[in-house]
Design an enzyme around this catalytic site. Structure first.
Site, PDB file in Angstrom:
ATOM      1  N   TYR A 138       0.877  -1.032   0.078  1.00 22.43           N
ATOM      2  CA  TYR A 138       0.086  -0.169   0.062  1.00 22.43           C
ATOM      3  C   TYR A 138       0.953   1.116   0.019  1.00 22.43           C
ATOM      4  O   TYR A 138       0.742   2.168  -0.339  1.00 22.43           O
ATOM      5  CB  TYR A 138      -0.854  -0.001   1.124  1.00 22.43           C
ATOM      6  CG  TYR A 138      -1.840  -1.123   1.120  1.00 22.43           C
ATOM      7  CD1 TYR A 138      -2.960  -1.128   0.388  1.00 22.43           C
ATOM      8  CD2 TYR A 138      -1.353  -2.183   2.024  1.00 22.43           C
ATOM      9  CE1 TYR A 138      -3.957  -2.082   0.534  1.00 22.43           C
ATOM     10  CE2 TYR A 138      -2.456  -3.334   1.907  1.00 22.43           C
ATOM     11  CZ  TYR A 138      -3.633  -3.331   1.513  1.00 22.43           C
ATOM     12  OH  TYR A 138      -4.302  -4.306   1.343  1.00 22.43           O
ATOM     13  N   ASN A 161     -12.238  -0.825  -5.593  1.00 21.26           N
ATOM     14  CA  ASN A 161     -11.738  -0.858  -7.099  1.00 21.26           C
ATOM     15  C   ASN A 161     -12.836  -1.701  -7.728  1.00 21.26           C
ATOM     16  O   ASN A 161     -13.448  -2.634  -7.464  1.00 21.26           O
ATOM     17  CB  ASN A 161     -10.800  -2.009  -6.901  1.00 21.26           C
ATOM     18  CG  ASN A 161     -10.135  -2.365  -8.287  1.00 21.26           C
ATOM     19  OD1 ASN A 161     -10.567  -1.723  -9.342  1.00 21.26           O
ATOM     20  ND2 ASN A 161      -9.596  -3.435  -8.466  1.00 21.26           N
ATOM     21  N   CYS A 169      -5.992  -5.509  -7.646  1.00 19.65           N
ATOM     22  CA  CYS A 169      -5.681  -5.269  -6.264  1.00 19.65           C
ATOM     23  C   CYS A 169      -5.343  -6.369  -5.511  1.00 19.65           C
ATOM     24  O   CYS A 169      -4.978  -6.024  -4.125  1.00 19.65           O
ATOM     25  CB  CYS A 169      -6.982  -4.370  -5.703  1.00 19.65           C
ATOM     26  SG  CYS A 169      -8.667  -5.422  -5.943  1.00 19.65           S
ATOM     27  N   HIS A 170      -5.475  -7.365  -5.648  1.00 25.58           N
ATOM     28  CA  HIS A 170      -5.062  -8.679  -4.875  1.00 25.58           C
ATOM     29  C   HIS A 170      -3.721  -8.716  -4.964  1.00 25.58           C
ATOM     30  O   HIS A 170      -3.032  -9.583  -4.088  1.00 25.58           O
ATOM     31  CB  HIS A 170      -5.541 -10.070  -5.581  1.00 25.58           C
ATOM     32  CG  HIS A 170      -5.214 -10.324  -6.973  1.00 25.58           C
ATOM     33  ND1 HIS A 170      -5.694  -9.658  -8.130  1.00 25.58           N
ATOM     34  CD2 HIS A 170      -4.119 -10.872  -7.610  1.00 25.58           C
ATOM     35  CE1 HIS A 170      -5.063 -10.141  -9.115  1.00 25.58           C
ATOM     36  NE2 HIS A 170      -4.157 -10.670  -8.957  1.00 25.58           N
ATOM     37  N   GLU A 196      -0.923 -17.061  -9.565  1.00 24.85           N
ATOM     38  CA  GLU A 196      -0.066 -16.269 -10.249  1.00 24.85           C
ATOM     39  C   GLU A 196       1.570 -16.759  -9.790  1.00 24.85           C
ATOM     40  O   GLU A 196       2.597 -16.131 -10.145  1.00 24.85           O
ATOM     41  CB  GLU A 196      -0.168 -14.827  -9.974  1.00 24.85           C
ATOM     42  CG  GLU A 196      -1.279 -14.259 -10.527  1.00 24.85           C
ATOM     43  CD  GLU A 196      -1.427 -12.854 -10.598  1.00 24.85           C
ATOM     44  OE1 GLU A 196      -0.618 -12.177 -10.194  1.00 24.85           O
ATOM     45  OE2 GLU A 196      -2.650 -12.363 -10.932  1.00 24.85           O
TER      46      GLU A 196
END
Length: 204
Positions: A138, A161, A169-170, A196
């Site tokens: 952040y 979002n 945003c993850h 990912e």
């Protein structure tokens, strides 16, 4: 496979554009994924909204909120052909490929009209510069947009979002390595990060 880049066509197109009268035409669909059904809304400008856990009740509530916000209900399925439905077809194909592990970067155009100001600046920075398989804090995002003390405000921007997964945003975590928050639930955040390769896949 050559990854495409996140594309936002609104920057150039919005410059000097005369705002049209009347509510925008938009369309809605749902797509099945490994984290549950996602609801997708799009205008002719691009993908407008991604909603998690889009079962029948949640989808109906999201469509109702968008109808109030946009001033009109969604278009019926084609025919006739419609630009908003074409955006949805692209988004559906790309999200399916992403969750199958075949796509790392989205190219579907984005309609940013559900966010503005600081939140939009942060989300655009995230979409453009925090790629698949990487993380940002952040505070890092606050620094990137020139707001050094705004880590908490970045958290608010992530929570609001309108385009999660596509605007990832993850991938935003706490400076100490903690996962931080995630509106759809931390289990979903872990699943996306495991997909990912950032976190190990769950054992069961």
């Amino acid at each position: 496979m050559t990854d495409t880049e996140v594309t936002d066509v609104t920057d150039v197109a919005d410059a000097g554009r005369v705002t049209p009268t009347g509510p925008p035409a938009w369309a809605w669909t749902t797509v099945a994924t490994r984290v549950g059904p996602l609801g997708l809304a799009a205008t002719e400008k691009g993908l407008l909204c991604v909603a998690f856990h889009a079962d029948a009740a949640t989808a109906a509530g999201t469509v109702a909120r968008l109808t109030r916000r946009l001033g009109s209900g969604p278009l019926p399925p084609p025919p006739p052909p419609c630009a908003a439905h074409e955006v949805l077809a692209t988004a559906t194909a790309e999200l399916t490929a992403y969750f199958d592990g075949r796509l790392r970067t989205f190219s579907v155009p984005l309609d940013w009209s559900l966010t503005s100001g600081f939140n939009r600046r942060v989300l655009r920075e995230l979409a453009a510069h925090v790629p698949y398989g990487t993380l940002a804090s952040y505070q890092d995002l606050a620094d990137r947009v020139g707001e050094l003390g705004a880590a908490r405000a970045v958290g608010v921007a992530m929570g609001s979002n309108p385009l999660p997964v596509v605007v990832p945003c993850h991938r935003v975590i706490e400076s100490n390595g903690g996962l931080g928050g995630f509106g759809p639930g931390l289990e979903t955040k872990r699943d996306l990060l495991a997909l990912e390769g950032v976190l190990p896949e769950p054992l069961f």
